[in-house]
Design a protein around this motif. Structure first.
Motif, short mmCIF file in Angstrom:
data_model
loop_
_atom_site.label_atom_id
_atom_site.label_comp_id
_atom_site.label_asym_id
_atom_site.label_seq_id
_atom_site.Cartn_x
_atom_site.Cartn_y
_atom_site.Cartn_z
N PHE A 162 44.87 45.30 45.99
CA PHE A 162 43.88 44.24 45.75
C PHE A 162 43.39 43.64 47.07
N CYS A 163 42.03 43.51 47.15
CA CYS A 163 41.41 42.94 48.34
C CYS A 163 40.23 42.08 47.90
N SER A 164 40.24 40.82 48.30
CA SER A 164 39.22 39.87 47.83
C SER A 164 38.07 39.65 48.81
N HIS A 165 38.01 40.45 49.89
CA HIS A 165 36.94 40.26 50.89
C HIS A 165 35.56 40.36 50.26
N PHE A 166 35.42 41.19 49.30
CA PHE A 166 34.14 41.40 48.63
C PHE A 166 33.58 40.09 48.06
N MET A 167 34.46 39.17 47.67
CA MET A 167 34.03 37.95 46.97
C MET A 167 33.90 36.74 47.90
N GLU A 168 34.05 36.93 49.19
CA GLU A 168 33.97 35.79 50.11
C GLU A 168 32.59 35.13 50.01
N GLY A 169 32.61 33.79 49.87
CA GLY A 169 31.37 33.05 49.73
C GLY A 169 30.96 32.83 48.29
N TYR A 170 31.73 33.42 47.33
CA TYR A 170 31.44 33.26 45.90
C TYR A 170 32.63 32.58 45.23
N ASN A 171 32.37 31.49 44.55
CA ASN A 171 33.44 30.74 43.91
C ASN A 171 33.54 31.00 42.41
N GLU A 172 32.50 31.60 41.82
CA GLU A 172 32.48 31.73 40.36
C GLU A 172 32.12 33.16 39.94
N LEU A 173 32.86 33.67 38.97
CA LEU A 173 32.53 34.96 38.33
C LEU A 173 32.20 34.70 36.87
N VAL A 174 31.06 35.22 36.42
CA VAL A 174 30.62 35.05 35.04
C VAL A 174 30.66 36.42 34.35
N PHE A 175 31.51 36.54 33.36
CA PHE A 175 31.62 37.79 32.60
C PHE A 175 30.71 37.65 31.37
N VAL A 176 29.66 38.49 31.34
CA VAL A 176 28.58 38.31 30.38
C VAL A 176 28.77 39.20 29.15
N ASN A 177 29.11 38.56 28.05
CA ASN A 177 29.18 39.22 26.74
C ASN A 177 30.04 40.48 26.73
N ILE A 178 31.15 40.43 27.43
CA ILE A 178 32.14 41.51 27.37
C ILE A 178 33.15 41.11 26.29
N VAL A 179 33.17 41.86 25.20
CA VAL A 179 33.94 41.42 24.03
C VAL A 179 35.32 42.05 23.95
N ASN A 180 35.70 42.85 24.96
CA ASN A 180 37.01 43.48 24.92
C ASN A 180 37.52 43.70 26.35
N PHE A 181 38.71 43.17 26.64
CA PHE A 181 39.36 43.37 27.92
C PHE A 181 40.68 44.09 27.69
N THR A 182 40.97 45.08 28.53
CA THR A 182 42.27 45.74 28.46
C THR A 182 43.33 44.82 29.07
N PRO A 183 44.62 45.06 28.78
CA PRO A 183 45.67 44.23 29.39
C PRO A 183 45.59 44.21 30.92
N LYS A 184 45.22 45.33 31.52
CA LYS A 184 45.14 45.38 32.97
C LYS A 184 43.96 44.55 33.47
N GLU A 185 42.84 44.57 32.74
CA GLU A 185 41.68 43.75 33.10
C GLU A 185 42.01 42.26 32.89
N LYS A 186 42.78 41.98 31.86
CA LYS A 186 43.21 40.59 31.60
C LYS A 186 44.07 40.08 32.77
N ARG A 187 44.93 40.96 33.25
CA ARG A 187 45.77 40.60 34.42
C ARG A 187 44.89 40.36 35.65
N LEU A 188 43.83 41.13 35.78
CA LEU A 188 42.91 40.98 36.90
C LEU A 188 42.24 39.61 36.86
N LEU A 189 41.83 39.16 35.66
CA LEU A 189 41.19 37.85 35.55
C LEU A 189 42.13 36.74 36.00
N LYS A 190 43.40 36.87 35.63
CA LYS A 190 44.38 35.86 36.04
C LYS A 190 44.57 35.86 37.56
#
Length: 864
Positions: A162-190
Motif C-alpha cells: 500500500f502506497c498513498s502518494h497518489f492521493m496527496e492533496g486529496y482529503n475526500e474519496l467519493v464512491f459513486v453508486n457502487i452497490v457491492n464491495f468485496t471483503p478486501k475492498e471493504k478493508r481498503l476503505l477502512k
C-alpha cells in the motif's frame, strides 16, 4: 464513513459532482466515470478532481516494480507449469484446451483472495481432489513468478504494497453508486479512513436496500407509486422487435435512449444505419478484413500436407477463401479463376495441387497462395511468425470504416512477440504437435480479443443504444429497453467452477442470487430514473421464450398491461416495402403469393436444334419437378457457392466403383475366373488415381473398411455372373453408349424431338441372350433396366432374349428385372413427356423433400 442516499428520480451526477474542492470520484465502470466527468468544470488555477474506476484505483494504491502478467500470458504460464499427469487428469491435450480452463483457474483464486477465503473445508471427495490439485499448481505458479520476478493483479493487490502518494492533496474519496464491495475492498476503505481520508458512499436506492455493515446490496424495493410512465410490449422474434423499436422512435417526441439487456449477443450495428441508431460499440477484431484474411489463410495451412511429394491444400478451404473479397484482392484472383475452381469442385476434387496451375492458365495466381502456405509451414517460433505477419501487404486489408485496425494489429504482434522475450516458454514443442499451425492459431487468439472502433459520422448520429448493465446512471426523458426476457435478465449464468452455489454462499462468495439482485437493481434504476419507459420482451412459447420475471414484477406491482407489439410478423412484408421502397424485386422473396403468380413458360429456345436428350436421370428429374428440370438440366444453372464435403459423395464413390469393375473386366476379358490379387491391384491403382479426390480425413476408413467391402463384392460378382451366364460369351461391352440417332426418338413435338440417351455399365452377349447389368452403390430401380433395354433396341434388334440384372455392390447381391416390361415403360415415358409439353409451363408442386432442394431459394414453391 458517510452514506448518502438519493431517490431514483434524482439526477445522480448533477447532485454529487462538485466544482469547489478537489475530490477523488470512484466508479464501478468506465462509462459512469466518463459521463460523470462531463458534469465537472475544473476551477481555474486549482487542483482538479480525479475521476477513476475502482479497479484502476487499486492499481494506483498498490504499485509494484514487477511486470504484471495479464490474461494471455497467464494462459501460457499455466500450460507451461502442468505436468503430463495433470494434463491427463484435467483432460488437456494441448495449449488450446488450457486457455479457458486457465481463465477459470485464475478467476477462482482471485475471488478467494478478494473474499479472504484462506482454505476450503467440507468438500466432496472429487472436489477435494481437484482443489488439492489446483493448490499444488497455484503454489508452483507463485514460485515460478518469483523466479521470473513477475506478478499478477491479484498478488499485486497486497496491503504490504500500500502506497498513498497518489492521493496527496486529496482529503475526500467519493464512491459513486457502487452497490457491492468485496471483503478486501471493504478493508481498503477502512485503511483509507485510517490514513485520514474522508470516505463518502453515494447510493441511488432506498437506505433499507443496502447493508452498511457488509457494504452490499441486500434487496431492491420498488416505490409504492410510479413517478414515470411505463409501457410493456412483447414480440415473437428479434426482427419484429427491431421494427417496432424504429416505429416507436418515429412516434415519440423527446430525447430517446435505447438500452439492450442482451447487448453482447445482438447485431443491430450491422442492420441499422448510425444516423438512425447510434451504437457506440467497440467491434471485435474478428470483424476486420485483416482477421478474416488471416483466418482463411490459417484454414488453408491447417489442412495442407505434402504426403504425395507436393504441397496440396483442401479445395474447399481454397474456395471458401476465394469467396472472401479481401483474399481475392490480396492475391489478384479474378472471377474466371474462381469459376475454374468451382468446376474442379463439381468434379469432386478434394485437393488443389500445383498440377492444376500448369493445366489451367487462369489459376496462375494460386501459385503465390501455395508459396505463402509453404512459407508458413516452415515457421518454428513466435519471432518468425511475427516477422511474417509484419510483412503482410496491408494495403488490401485496411478497413476504411474502422479507425484503429492497423494499430491494434501491430499491438497484438508486439504482445505476441514478448512471449519469447519474457522467458515464460521453455519450448514450443511442448505446446503444439505442429508448431506452424499452433503458433498461427495462437496469433489469431490474440487478435480475437482486440477491440476496434468504427468510423462514425458525428454530425448525423441517431438515438443512443447501449448495454443495460454498463450504461451510465443518467436521468432520461424516454427510455426503450430491449430483450427483457427470461434467461437474458435475470441471466442464467452462474459460477460453478468446483463449488456449488450453496457452498459459495457458505463461504461468503458471490452467488447467483447476488448476481441477479444486482441485475435487478440496474434494470429498475434505469427505468425509475426515466420520464417514460417502453420495454420490449421476446415471448414465443414454441421457442421457449418468456418475459423477464423483473417485467412480471413491474406488471403486477403497478397493474400494467403486457401487450403484443403493434407490428407483428404478419405485417413485416408491408413494413419492408415502406423501409425499402427502391428494391421491389426483393419483395417477391418476402411474399410467397407473388411467386405463385409468376409463370415460367416452355419455349422453343429451351431446346437448341429442336432436340432434347433424355437420359434416365434426366427423366427422373423431369417427372419429379418440371421447374427443377428446367434449372438443372436445360439451363444447367450452377450454384454460386460450391462446397466440397470431406466425405466421398455417393456420385464419386459410384464412379470409383464403376471404374474398378470396368478395369477388372478389361483385364479379365471373357474369363470370369477373377483372382483376389488382380482385384486388389486394381483397387490400389484406382485409389491412387483418386488421391486428389479423397480427403485424408476419411482415407484410413476407406482403406480399412470400405475398400475391402468393394474387393469382396467384385469377387462375389464374378462368381454370381458365372452361374447366370450360360453358354459361350461372344462379346462384352463395358460402359457402352450409343450414337445419337433418330431411331431412339421416343416423342415428337412441334419444337423438339425427344430421344433417349445414356450409358450402360455392362452388356454381355451369348449366342442367344443379351445380359444388361447395372452396378449400384445405393438404391436402384428396376425401370432403369427397362430404359437401357429400350436404348439398346435399335442397335441389337429383337432376335435375342434380354436378361436384366441390378447388382448392389455394398450388399453383393443380384436383383433380376422383370421380363417384357420395356414396352409398358416406353408408354409411360411418352405419356409423361406429353403431359409436360401440353402443360406449357415449368410448374412447381410442393413436396416434403423440397426443403432439401438446391433450388428452393429460386423457385420459392408455395406450400399449400
Amino acid at each position: 464513513m458517510n452514506f448518502t442516499y438519493l431517490d431514483y428520480h434524482e439526477d445522480l451526477f448533477s447532485k454529487i459532482i462538485s466544482n469547489d474542492l478537489p475530490r477523488i470520484y470512484v466508479f464501478d465502470n468506465t462509462n459512469n466515470m466518463l459521463k460523470a466527468r462531463e458534469y465537472y468544470k475544473k476551477p481555474l488555477l486549482q487542483r482538479g478532481s480525479i475521476f477513476i474506476t475502482i479497479s484502476d484505483l487499486k492499481e494506483k494504491l498498490f504499485p509494484t516494480d514487477r511486470l504484471i502478467l495479464k490474461e494471455e500470458k497467464l494462459a501460457v504460464i499455466f500450460y507451461e507449469l502442468l505436468t503430463e499427469r495433470e494434463k491427463k487428469e484435467l483432460q488437456i491435450s494441448d495449449y488450446f484446451d488450457a486457455i479457458e480452463f486457465a481463465s477459470e483457474f485464475f478467476n477462482f483464486f482471485n475471488e478467494l483472495n478478494e473474499y479472504g477465503v484462506k482454505n476450503i473445508d467440507n468438500l466432496r471427495k472429487w472436489q477435494e481432489k481437484k482443489y488439492n490439485l489446483f493448490k499444488t499448481i497455484r503454489k508452483r505458479y507463485r514460485k515460478r513468478l518469483e523466479e521470473l520476478n513477475y506478478t499478477d493483479r491479484t498478488l499485486a493487490f497486497n496491503f504490504n504494497n500500500f502506497c498513498s502518494h497518489f492521493m496527496e492533496g486529496y482529503n475526500e474519496l467519493v464512491f459513486v453508486n457502487i452497490v457491492n464491495f468485496t471483503p478486501k475492498e471493504k478493508r481498503l476503505l477502512k485503511l483509507l479512513q485510517e490514513t485520514g481520508k474522508e470516505i463518502n458512499l453515494v447510493l441511488q436506492l432506498s437506505p433499507d436496500d443496502f447493508d452498511e455493515e457488509s457494504l452490499r446490496l441486500k434487496s431492491v424495493t420498488l416505490p409504492e407509486e410510479l413517478s414515470s410512465e411505463i409501457e410493456l410490449y412483447y414480440t415473437g422474434e428479434r426482427l419484429t422487435q427491431m421494427v417496432n423499436l424504429i416505429s416507436k422512435m418515429e412516434a415519440e417526441n423527446g430525447n430517446i435512449t435505447i438500452l439492450d439487456a442482451d447487448y453482447n449477443n445482438t447485431c443491430y450495428h450491422r442492420l441499422i444505419s448510425p444516423d438512425k441508431i447510434d451504437i457506440d460499440r467497440d467491434l471485435s477484431f474478428t470483424e476486420t478484413k485483416i482477421y478474416r484474411f488471416l483466418e482463411v489463410i490459417y484454414n488453408l495451412l491447417k489442412n495442407a500436407d505434402s504426403t504425395d511429394g507436393f504441397l496440396r491444400v483442401e479445395l474447399n478451404d481454397l474456395l471458401e477463401a476465394c469467396y472472401l473479397q479481401e483474399f481475392r484482392d490480396y492475391f489478384s484472383i479474378n472471377e474466371n479463376a474462381v469459376k475454374v475452381l468451382q468446376e474442379l469442385a463439381r468434379e469432386e476434387y478434394a485437393y488443389f495441387y500445383p498440377g492444376f496451375i500448369k493445366r489451367y492458365i487462369s489459376l496462375k495466381r494460386f501459385g503465390e497462395v501455395l508459396e505463402e502456405i509453404e512459407k508458413l509451414r516452415q515457421i518454428e517460433n513466435i519471432n518468425q511468425l511475427c516477422n511474417y505477419l509484419e510483412n503482410l501487404n496491408l494495403y488490401f486489408l485496411n478497413d476504411r470504416e474502422i479507425s484503429n485496425n492497423i494499430t491494434q494489429y501491430f499491438d497484438a504482434l508486439l504482445e505476441l512477440n514478448s512471449l519469447e522475450e519474457m522467458g515464460i516458454v521453455s519450448s514450443w514443442d511442448h505446446y503444439f504437435k505442429d508448431k506452424a499451425r499452433g503458433l498461427f492459431r495462437m496469433a489469431l487468439n490474440y487478435l480475437r480479443y482486440k477491440k476496434v472502433k468504427p468510423v462514425i459520422d458525428n454530425q448525423n448520429k441517431g438515438n443512443k443504444l447501449d448495454s443495460l448493465f454498463s450504461a451510465p446512471h443518467l436521468s432520461r426523458d424516454i427510455l426503450i429497453v430491449l430483450n427483457a426476457s427470461r434467461g437474458v435478465i435475470p441471466s442464467e449464468a452462474g459460477n460453478d467452477f468446483i463449488l456449488t452455489d450453496r457452498q459459495r454462499a457458505e463461504l461468503g462468495l458471490e452467488t447467483i442470487n447476488n448476481l441477479r439482485l444486482r441485475e435487478k437493481y440496474y434494470f429498475y434504476r434505469h427505468i425509475l430514473n426515466s420520464q417514460k419507459t417502453i420495454i420490449f420482451s421476446l415471448k414465443n412459447l414454441e421457442s421457449n421464450l418468456t418475459t423477464s420475471s423483473f417485467v412480471d414484477e413491474l406488471r403486477l406491482k403497478y397493474g400494467l398491461d403486457l401487450k403484443e407489439a403493434e407490428i407483428t410478423s404478419r405485417q413485416l412484408p408491408a413494413v419492408i416495402r415502406r423501409i425499402f421502397p427502391a428494391k421491389p424485386a426483393a419483395l417477391g422473396m418476402v411474399s410467397s403469393v407473388s411467386r405463385k403468380e409468376d409463370k415460367l413458360v416452355i419455349e422453343t429456345d429451351d431446346f437448341p436444334g429442336n432436340q432434347m436428350s433424355l437420359s434416365y436421370y434426366r427423366y427422373t428429374t423431369l417427372i419429379d419437378c418440371y421447374y427443377k428440370f428446367y434449372l438443372e438440366k436445360l439451363v444447367r444453372l450452377a450454384e454460386d457457392r460450391v462446397v466440397v464435403d470431406r466425405e466421398m459423395s455417393p456420385l464419386l464413390f459410384g464412379n470409383f466403383v464403376h471404374e474398378v469393375f470396368a478395369e477388372v473386366l478389361n483385364r479379365q476379358g471373357r474369363n470370369l475366373n477373377v483372382s483376389k490379387e488382380v482385384v486388389e491391384e486394381v483397387i490400389v491403382d484406382k485409389l491412387n488415381s483418386y488421391r486428389l479426390q479423397i480427403n485424408n480425413y476419411y482415407l484410413p476408413y476407406y482403406r480399412k473398411v470400405l475398400l475391402p467391402t468393394v474387393r469382396d463384392s467384385v469377387i462375389s460378382f464374378f462368381r454370381g455372373l458365372k452361374r447366370r451366364v450360360k453358354g459361350e460369351i461372344v462379346d462384352i461391352k463395358i460402359e457402352w453408349q450409343p450414337e445419337k440417332s433418330k431411331d431412339r426418338v421416343i416423342f415428337n413435338h412441334d419444337f423438339t424431338d425427344v430421344f433417349l440417351n445414356g450409358r450402360v455399365d455392362l452388356i454381355i452377349e451369348t449366342s442367344d441372350t443379351r445380359f444388361i447389368i447395372d452396378f449400384k452403390t445405393g438404391q436402384g430401380k428396376e425401370d432403369q433396366l427397362d430404359f437401357y433395354s429400350l436404348l439398346l433396341a435399335p442397335d441389337y434388334g429383337s432376335e435375342k432374349k434380354v436378361a436384366k440384372e441390378l447388382y448392389n455392390v455394398m450388399k453383393a447381391s443380384f436383383k433380376a428385372g422383370a421380363p417384357g416390361t420395356e414396352e409398358e415403360f416406353a408408354r409411360e415415358i411418352s405419356e409423361e413427356i406429353k403431359n409436360f409439353f401440353e402443360g406449357g409451363e415449368y410448374t412447381t408442386i410442393y413436396k416434403s423433400r423440397c426443403k432439401d432442394c438446391n433450388w428452393m431459394d429460386i423457385c420459392r414453391v408455395v406450400i399449400e
